[in-house]
Write a protein that holds these residues in place. Structure first.
Motif, PDB file in Angstrom:
ATOM      1  N   ALA A 179      46.957  43.420  29.107  1.00 61.45           N
ATOM      2  CA  ALA A 179      46.286  43.760  27.847  1.00 61.45           C
ATOM      3  C   ALA A 179      45.057  42.887  27.631  1.00 61.45           C
ATOM      4  N   GLY A 180      45.161  41.600  27.999  1.00 57.27           N
ATOM      5  CA  GLY A 180      44.020  40.702  27.845  1.00 57.27           C
ATOM      6  C   GLY A 180      42.850  41.078  28.733  1.00 57.27           C
ATOM      7  N   ILE A 181      43.123  41.513  29.956  1.00 52.23           N
ATOM      8  CA  ILE A 181      42.043  41.948  30.851  1.00 52.23           C
ATOM      9  C   ILE A 181      41.386  43.212  30.312  1.00 52.23           C
ATOM     10  N   LEU A 182      42.191  44.164  29.855  1.00 53.02           N
ATOM     11  CA  LEU A 182      41.622  45.386  29.285  1.00 53.02           C
ATOM     12  C   LEU A 182      40.756  45.082  28.069  1.00 53.02           C
ATOM     13  N   GLU A 183      41.192  44.132  27.251  1.00 54.14           N
ATOM     14  CA  GLU A 183      40.404  43.741  26.079  1.00 54.14           C
ATOM     15  C   GLU A 183      39.047  43.169  26.507  1.00 54.14           C
ATOM     16  N   LEU A 184      39.037  42.342  27.551  1.00 54.48           N
ATOM     17  CA  LEU A 184      37.771  41.804  28.053  1.00 54.48           C
ATOM     18  C   LEU A 184      36.881  42.904  28.624  1.00 54.48           C
ATOM     19  N   GLN A 185      37.475  43.855  29.320  1.00 54.13           N
ATOM     20  CA  GLN A 185      36.675  44.957  29.871  1.00 54.13           C
ATOM     21  C   GLN A 185      36.023  45.774  28.760  1.00 54.13           C
ATOM     22  N   ARG A 186      36.727  45.948  27.649  1.00 54.32           N
ATOM     23  CA  ARG A 186      36.134  46.672  26.520  1.00 54.32           C
ATOM     24  C   ARG A 186      35.050  45.840  25.835  1.00 54.32           C
ATOM     25  N   ALA A 187      35.288  44.531  25.730  1.00 56.57           N
ATOM     26  CA  ALA A 187      34.330  43.665  25.035  1.00 56.57           C
ATOM     27  C   ALA A 187      33.066  43.416  25.861  1.00 56.57           C
ATOM     28  N   TYR A 188      33.216  43.405  27.205  1.00 62.31           N
ATOM     29  CA  TYR A 188      32.087  43.097  28.094  1.00 62.31           C
ATOM     30  C   TYR A 188      31.996  44.175  29.172  1.00 62.31           C
ATOM     31  N   PRO A 189      31.513  45.361  28.803  1.00 64.73           N
ATOM     32  CA  PRO A 189      31.504  46.489  29.747  1.00 64.73           C
ATOM     33  C   PRO A 189      30.721  46.149  31.015  1.00 64.73           C
ATOM     34  N   GLY A 190      31.298  46.491  32.152  1.00 64.43           N
ATOM     35  CA  GLY A 190      30.627  46.284  33.423  1.00 64.43           C
ATOM     36  C   GLY A 190      30.601  44.860  33.913  1.00 64.43           C
ATOM     37  N   ARG A 191      31.374  43.966  33.279  1.00 64.79           N
ATOM     38  CA  ARG A 191      31.355  42.551  33.670  1.00 64.79           C
ATOM     39  C   ARG A 191      32.675  42.075  34.273  1.00 64.79           C
ATOM     40  N   VAL A 192      33.776  42.736  33.949  1.00 64.97           N
ATOM     41  CA  VAL A 192      35.090  42.312  34.427  1.00 64.97           C
ATOM     42  C   VAL A 192      35.632  43.402  35.350  1.00 64.97           C
ATOM     43  N   HIS A 193      35.761  43.070  36.630  1.00 69.09           N
ATOM     44  CA  HIS A 193      36.084  44.060  37.655  1.00 69.09           C
ATOM     45  C   HIS A 193      37.470  43.764  38.224  1.00 69.09           C
ATOM     46  N   TYR A 194      38.272  44.806  38.342  1.00 67.72           N
ATOM     47  CA  TYR A 194      39.641  44.615  38.813  1.00 67.72           C
ATOM     48  C   TYR A 194      39.827  45.255  40.179  1.00 67.72           C
ATOM     49  N   VAL A 195      40.294  44.450  41.139  1.00 66.16           N
ATOM     50  CA  VAL A 195      40.619  44.913  42.479  1.00 66.16           C
ATOM     51  C   VAL A 195      42.139  45.015  42.585  1.00 66.16           C
ATOM     52  N   ARG A 206      21.726  39.323  40.940  1.00 70.42           N
ATOM     53  CA  ARG A 206      21.411  38.269  39.990  1.00 70.42           C
ATOM     54  C   ARG A 206      22.629  38.014  39.102  1.00 70.42           C
ATOM     55  N   GLY A 207      22.674  36.817  38.543  1.00 76.62           N
ATOM     56  CA  GLY A 207      23.781  36.443  37.679  1.00 76.62           C
ATOM     57  C   GLY A 207      24.774  35.545  38.401  1.00 76.62           C
ATOM     58  N   ALA A 208      25.858  35.253  37.728  1.00 78.22           N
ATOM     59  CA  ALA A 208      26.940  34.437  38.289  1.00 78.22           C
ATOM     60  C   ALA A 208      28.145  35.323  38.566  1.00 78.22           C
ATOM     61  N   LEU A 209      28.987  34.869  39.475  1.00 75.80           N
ATOM     62  CA  LEU A 209      30.192  35.612  39.834  1.00 75.80           C
ATOM     63  C   LEU A 209      31.383  34.660  39.891  1.00 75.80           C
ATOM     64  N   ILE A 210      32.387  34.915  39.069  1.00 77.28           N
ATOM     65  CA  ILE A 210      33.665  34.210  39.128  1.00 77.28           C
ATOM     66  C   ILE A 210      34.643  35.078  39.918  1.00 77.28           C
ATOM     67  N   ILE A 211      35.363  34.460  40.850  1.00 74.43           N
ATOM     68  CA  ILE A 211      36.342  35.169  41.677  1.00 74.43           C
ATOM     69  C   ILE A 211      37.687  34.475  41.517  1.00 74.43           C
ATOM     70  N   TRP A 270      33.012  38.786  36.523  1.00 78.04           N
ATOM     71  CA  TRP A 270      34.313  38.234  36.914  1.00 78.04           C
ATOM     72  C   TRP A 270      35.031  39.267  37.763  1.00 78.04           C
ATOM     73  N   ALA A 271      35.341  38.917  38.993  1.00 81.85           N
ATOM     74  CA  ALA A 271      36.102  39.784  39.898  1.00 81.85           C
ATOM     75  C   ALA A 271      37.520  39.241  40.008  1.00 81.85           C
ATOM     76  N   ILE A 272      38.482  40.034  39.586  1.00 77.06           N
ATOM     77  CA  ILE A 272      39.894  39.662  39.630  1.00 77.06           C
ATOM     78  C   ILE A 272      40.517  40.406  40.806  1.00 77.06           C
ATOM     79  N   LEU A 273      41.016  39.668  41.794  1.00 79.31           N
ATOM     80  CA  LEU A 273      41.441  40.273  43.051  1.00 79.31           C
ATOM     81  C   LEU A 273      42.931  40.601  43.098  1.00 79.31           C
ATOM     82  N   GLY A 274      43.456  41.124  42.001  1.00 76.57           N
ATOM     83  CA  GLY A 274      44.762  41.742  42.030  1.00 76.57           C
ATOM     84  C   GLY A 274      45.960  40.833  41.830  1.00 76.57           C
TER      85      GLY A 274
END
Length: 270
Positions: free
Chosen positions: A74-90, A6-11, A41-45
Motif C-alpha cells: 500500500a505504501g508503494i502504491l501511495e508513492l506511485q500515485r503521489a510521484y507519477p513516473g518516479r517509483v518503478h516496480y520490478v 538525467r536525475g538520480a536513481l535509487i535502487i 526509485w527502482a524497486i527490484l521485487g
C-alpha cells in the motif's frame, strides 16, 4: 522500461515484509527528491513474504520483525500515485505467486496462501494493482540493467520482454524461459552476462552491468565478476543493509565504478 539520462536513481530490492526497511528507503527517496525532483526509485521485487515465527526465533539478528507485506505494498502504491513516473516496480519471484506464478515456500509451505489469508479485500486488490503491471527489467543510459534475478543470455532483444505474460502457461517456450530467468536466476558466468548486455545494448541503450536482487549476503552487498552486483537488505544485519544510488547522467562501465559509501550506500548510516 528505459530511464532518462538525467536525475538520480535509487535502487533497492527484497524487503520481504520489513516495514522499517521500507520506511528508511522511502525517507532516502523523499530526501533525494528534495535535492533533485528528477529522482527515480527502482524497486527490484520481493516486497512480500516476511519471516515465520520459527525463523524469527532462530535468527533474530536477521529476521526479528513482523511481516507487514500488505502495508508496504500500500505504501508503494501511495508513492506511485503521489510521484507519477518516479517509483518503478520490478516483479520478484515471491510477488509473482500472487498474479499467476509459482508459489514460493521460503518461510511457509505456501507463502501466497499464508499472506492472502491475512489480507482484507482492499489489500488483496493492492497486491494485484502493484504486481500485475510490474516490469521485468529496466535499462538506463548510465549503463545499468535492473532486474530481480540475474538473467541468462537467452533474451534476443529488449522489447521481447513486453510480450511476456504473467502466467507461464500463456507464454511460448521462449517467453516462458524469459519469465523464469528474469525472476529466478542467480549469478551467471561473466561471459553469459556479457552476451545479455550486448543484446540489450544493441536493441535499447548501452548497458555494461546488471544490478539485481533475489540473492542474499550477510555483508549487504556482493559482486559477481565485473558485470553483476546485488545490494542486499533482506538477510543482512541492520548495520550492513545496502542500496545503490546512481547519477543517471553519469556512466557506469563495471562494478568497479560502484564505490562503497558513494554509489553503494548503507540503509542505516552509522
Amino acid at each position: 522500461m528505459i530511464l532518462p539520462s538525467r536525475g538520480a536513481l535509487i535502487i533497492s530490492t527484497d524487503l520481504h515484509g520489513c516495514w522499517d526497511d521500507f520506511a528508511a528507503l522511502r525517507g532516502h527517496f523523499l530526501a533525494a527528491l528534495d535535492v533533485d525532483p528528477a529522482t527515480h526509485w527502482a524497486i527490484l521485487g520481493d516486497t512480500v513474504h516476511g519471516p515465520s515465527d520459527e525463523a524469527r526465533g532462530r535468527r533474530p539478528e536477521l529476521y526479528d520483525y513482523s511481516d507487514m507485506s500488505a502495508e508496504i505494498v500500500a505504501g508503494i502504491l501511495e508513492l506511485q500515485r503521489a510521484y507519477p513516473g518516479r517509483v518503478h516496480y520490478v516483479l520478484g519471484n515471491h510477488d509473482h505467486g500472487h498474479v499467476g506464478g509459482p508459489r514460493t515456500a521460503k518461510f511457509h509451505t505456501d507463502e501466497v496462501a499464508a499472506l492472502e489469508r491475512r489480507c482484507t479485500p482492499a489489500q488483496l486488490a493492492d497486491l494485484r494493482a502493484l504486481f500485475e503491471p510490474a516490469l521485468l527489467a529496466i535499462a538506463a543510459p548510465c549503463g545499468v540493467l535492473l532486474s530481480h534475478g540475474s538473467p541468462d543470455d537467452r533474451l534476443q532483444q529488449f522489447d521481447d520482454l513486453d510480450g511476456v505474460r504473467l502466467s507461464p502457461r500463456d507464454n511460448d517456450p521462449y517467453r516462458r524461459h524469459l519469465l523464469a530467468t528474469f525472476l529466478c536466476s542467480y549469478g551467471q558466468r561473466d561471459e553469459v552476462t556479457a552476451r545479455l548486455l550486448a543484446r540489450v545494448s544493441a536493441s535499447a541503450v548501452p548497458v555494461s552491468l546488471v544490478i539485481h536482487g533475489h540473492d542474499r549476503d550477510e555483508e549487504g552487498f556482493f559482486a559477481g565478476g565485473l558485470r553483476q552486483a546485488c545490494p542486499v537488505i533482506f538477510g543482512a544485519p541492520r548495520s550492513h543493509k545496502r542500496y545503490v544510488f546512481l547519477n543517471l547522467s553519469s556512466r557506469y562501465d563495471s562494478i568497479a565504478d560502484l564505490r562503497d559509501g558513494h554509489e553503494i550506500r548503507r540503509l542505516y548510516p552509522a
